[in-house]
Design a protein around this motif. Structure first.
Motif, PDB file in Angstrom:
ATOM      1  N   GLY A  68      52.641  39.096  50.201  1.00  0.00           N
ATOM      2  CA  GLY A  68      53.082  37.670  49.931  1.00  0.00           C
ATOM      3  C   GLY A  68      53.428  37.048  48.915  1.00  0.00           C
ATOM      4  O   GLY A  68      54.611  37.965  49.563  1.00  0.00           O
ATOM      5  N   VAL A  69      53.508  36.189  48.631  1.00  0.00           N
ATOM      6  CA  VAL A  69      54.258  35.023  47.505  1.00  0.00           C
ATOM      7  C   VAL A  69      54.772  35.823  46.479  1.00  0.00           C
ATOM      8  O   VAL A  69      56.132  36.545  46.296  1.00  0.00           O
ATOM      9  N   THR A  70      54.507  36.609  45.613  1.00  0.00           N
ATOM     10  CA  THR A  70      53.909  36.907  44.582  1.00  0.00           C
ATOM     11  C   THR A  70      54.016  38.641  44.178  1.00  0.00           C
ATOM     12  O   THR A  70      53.966  39.412  43.012  1.00  0.00           O
ATOM     13  N   GLU A 102      48.530  32.236  39.275  1.00  0.00           N
ATOM     14  CA  GLU A 102      49.522  32.549  40.758  1.00  0.00           C
ATOM     15  C   GLU A 102      49.002  33.600  41.173  1.00  0.00           C
ATOM     16  O   GLU A 102      48.978  34.348  41.902  1.00  0.00           O
ATOM     17  N   GLU A 106      46.681  35.679  43.367  1.00  0.00           N
ATOM     18  CA  GLU A 106      47.667  36.660  44.668  1.00  0.00           C
ATOM     19  C   GLU A 106      47.175  38.261  44.837  1.00  0.00           C
ATOM     20  O   GLU A 106      46.365  39.112  45.691  1.00  0.00           O
TER      21      GLU A 106
END
Length: 186
Positions: A68-70, A102, A106
Motif C-alpha cells: 500500500g502507500v504506507t 493514515e 491503511e
C-alpha cells in the motif's frame, strides 16, 4: 528449522495434492531452506528485517504479498499455519499509538484485504488477528509494529505440535505467496 517460538517447521508440500485435490505447484522456491538472517538486533532500522524489505535490501526470499502507500503485507517466514502473514507500516515504528491516522487506516484496510485473500484461497475455519506490542507481550521483532493474520482450521494443532514441537506446513512459502497475491483484492 526453528524460530523464537521453539517449534520446528516441517514443510510437507507433497500433502498439498491431498488437501487441495490437485497437484502441488512445481518450481516454487523452498523458503524452508533459507536460514534465519544473521543481523543486528531489530532495534534500529538498519537491523530491522522489515525495514530491509522496504529498502529492497532484504536477503530473505520475497514474501511480500501486497503493498500500500504506507503499509505492506508479508508472509511470516516462520508461519504458525499456511497463509500466516503480517500487515505492517513501512515506517519503523514500535507502538500502535505512534501510527499516523493514515497508517492506522491503511493497516486496518490491508488487514481486511488479507483476510479476504486468505479466505479465498485457503477457506480457513477462523482467524487469529492481533498485535504483540513489546517483547514482554511476545513480540520477537517488537521494534517494528506488525499485525499478525493467522488462518486457523479446526484441529490444526495436532500431536506433532504438542508432542514433538514441530509444526507441519503442507505448502511452500513461495506457493502460498503466489496464491495470496493472485487473490488479493484490487
Amino acid at each position: 528449522m526453528s524460530d523464537p517460538d521453539g517449534l520446528m517447521r516441517l514443510y510437507t508440500p507433497y500433502r498439498m495434492a491431498y488437501i487441495a485435490g490437485g497437484e502441488p505447484a512445481a518450481g516454487a522456491p523452498d523458503a524452508a531452506t533459507v536460514p534465519p538472517e544473521e543481523a543486528p538486533p531489530a532495534t534500529e532500522p538498519a537491523g530491522c528485517p522489515f525495514c530491509r524489505m522496504v529498502a529492497g535490501t532484504a536477503t530473505s526470499p520475497d514474501l511480500v504479498v501486497a503493498e500500500g502507500v504506507t503499509t505492506f503485507a508479508v508472509l511470516n517466514l516462520y508461519p504458525y499455519n499456511p497463509g500466516h502473514l503480517m500487515v505492517l507500516p513501512r515506517r519503523h515504528v514500535a507502538d500502535y499509538v505512534d501510527l499516523t491516522d493514515e497508517e492506522t487506516a491503511e493497516v486496518a484496510a490491508m488487514t481486511k484485504a488479507a483476510i479476504r485473500a486468505v479466505r479465498a484461497v485457503a477457506t480457513p475455519d477462523a482467524f487469529n488477528v492481533g498485535l504483540n506490542l513489546g517483547s514482554a507481550a511476545g513480540g520477537s521483532l517488537a521494534a517494528h509494529l506488525h499485525q499478525h493474520v493467522v488462518p486457523r482450521w479446526a484441529g490444526d494443532a495436532n500431536f506433532m505440535t504438542v508432542l514433538a514441537g514441530t509444526k507441519t506446513l503442507p505448502q511452500l512459502l513461495g506457493d502460498t505467496r503466489d496464491l495470496i497475491r493472485a487473490a488479493w483484492p484490487a
